[in-house]
Write a protein that holds these residues in place. Structure first.
Motif, short mmCIF file in Angstrom:
data_model
loop_
_atom_site.label_atom_id
_atom_site.label_comp_id
_atom_site.label_asym_id
_atom_site.label_seq_id
_atom_site.Cartn_x
_atom_site.Cartn_y
_atom_site.Cartn_z
N SER A 102 30.13 89.51 6.20
CA SER A 102 30.67 89.74 5.72
C SER A 102 31.52 88.35 4.72
N ILE A 103 31.22 87.66 4.10
CA ILE A 103 31.76 86.32 3.66
C ILE A 103 30.80 86.07 2.98
N ALA A 104 29.12 86.19 3.14
CA ALA A 104 28.24 85.59 2.57
C ALA A 104 27.59 87.63 1.81
N PRO A 144 36.75 91.19 2.49
CA PRO A 144 36.32 92.55 1.70
C PRO A 144 35.41 91.41 0.01
N GLN A 145 34.29 92.16 -0.49
CA GLN A 145 33.78 91.34 -1.18
C GLN A 145 34.61 90.30 -1.97
N LEU A 202 37.34 86.13 -1.41
CA LEU A 202 36.42 84.43 -1.68
C LEU A 202 37.07 84.28 -3.48
N ALA A 203 36.05 85.24 -4.32
CA ALA A 203 36.36 85.03 -5.05
C ALA A 203 38.01 85.10 -5.82
N GLY A 204 38.70 85.79 -4.78
CA GLY A 204 40.27 86.45 -5.13
C GLY A 204 40.96 84.70 -4.79
N HIS A 247 46.04 93.14 4.83
CA HIS A 247 45.70 93.27 5.78
C HIS A 247 43.79 93.67 5.94
N PHE A 248 42.81 92.95 5.98
CA PHE A 248 41.34 93.33 6.50
C PHE A 248 40.87 93.80 7.11
N LEU A 249 39.82 94.88 7.85
CA LEU A 249 39.57 95.60 8.57
C LEU A 249 39.14 94.27 9.68
#
Length: 289
Positions: free
Chosen positions: A67-69, A140-141, A144-146, A248-250
């Motif tokens: 998911s991070i990748a 989520p996609q 990391l950008a956030g 809150h992420f899955l």
């Protein structure tokens, strides 16, 4: 039952159903990407992402890593810290496939939840911002950008997706379970970053943690968030939640650490640690900020 109550109940059921479908889709997607994907999981320019896993959770940590990748921004390094020698000697196939795409699996001593940051600040070259992640979350996609974008706006602060505000009444820190959530985006020494949704630590605070070494072992071996907040507070580093609502992420099913959650929160373990660490000067600094 009134019409409003009935519609609310139906809406909750629909949300739960959609959440289950989304989780199933992501689990299948990342399992397939792990099996057949060739895209690198790292790229120049991003922060370092560091996490740890152990025991049976290592069988599914590749889902979180995938998911991070899959993010819009890739980490410059993606490091998984493991303290179990048999696992390191014979890594699960999903982790070997990730290694071929740039994942680093590194050995460390067993420092419990502190493994996600401590081996890095002790043994690696500090320079890039460090993001810690949990091993049981589907990030989520934009995750990391956030964090990176928030860091660029306020490079001297700790930034995170989820925080609490330290509860203080009459000069006394209140029980952890009652601390306020749903904070705004204002930075504060009183804000307390929650690690599960992801936290970015600037290089200056990493250096502080390096100098402190493993002094957390006799004080707070199972509560890394407290140790990290206390050092941010003592260093004058403010913490900022990057949106007006906490995220809150899955989660990956079957991986939640119920025992640690119970000991730290339900059984008052966090409050015992806080009582050991925070002095009157710390409380005064938070109230003044």
């Amino acid at each position: 039952m009134g019409r409003h109550a009935g519609s609310s109940k139906l809406a909750r059921k629909v949300r739960k159903y959609r959440t289950r479908l989304q989780r199933k889709y992501l689990l299948l997607k990342y399992a397939l990407v792990n099996r057949f994907g060739t895209r690198r999981v790292v790229a120049e320019g991003g922060p370092v992402v560091s996490l740890t896993s152990y025991s049976t959770r290592l069988r599914r940590v590749h889902i979180t890593l995938e998911s991070i990748a899959a993010g819009a921004l890739l980490p410059s390094r993606l490091i998984l810290w493991v303290d179990e020698e048999p696992v390191l000697a014979d890594l699960p196939a999903p982790l070997r496939r990730l290694q071929a795409r740039g994942l680093e699996v590194k050995r460390c001593n067993n420092y419990g939840p502190h493994k996600k940051y401590f081996p890095y600040v002790q043994g690696e070259r500090i320079g890039a911002p460090l993001v810690t992640a949990d091993d049981d979350v589907l990030y989520p996609q934009t995750w990391l950008a956030g964090l990176q974008a928030a860091h660029e706006r306020t490079p001297d602060q700790v930034v995170c997706y989820k925080a609490k505000q330290v509860g203080i009444e009459d000069g006394v820190i209140q029980p952890y379970h009652g601390w306020m959530t749903q904070l705004d985006k204002a930075p504060s020494l009183r804000n307390f970053a929650i690690g599960v949704s992801g936290v970015l630590y600037p290089a200056a605070l990493q250096e502080v943690l390096r100098r402190e070494g493993d002094a957390f072992v006799p004080v707070t071996p199972k509560a890394d968030d407290i140790w990290l907040h206390w050092h941010a507070l003592r260093s004058g580093v403010r913490i900022r939640q990057i949106s007006d609502t906490d995220e809150h992420f899955l989660s990956v099913p079957g991986t939640q650490d119920i025992a640690l959650y119970s000991a730290n929160l339900k059984q008052g373990g966090n409050d015992l640690v806080i009582a050991k660490l925070y002095a009157a000067e710390d409380i005064a600094a938070m109230l003044k900020d």
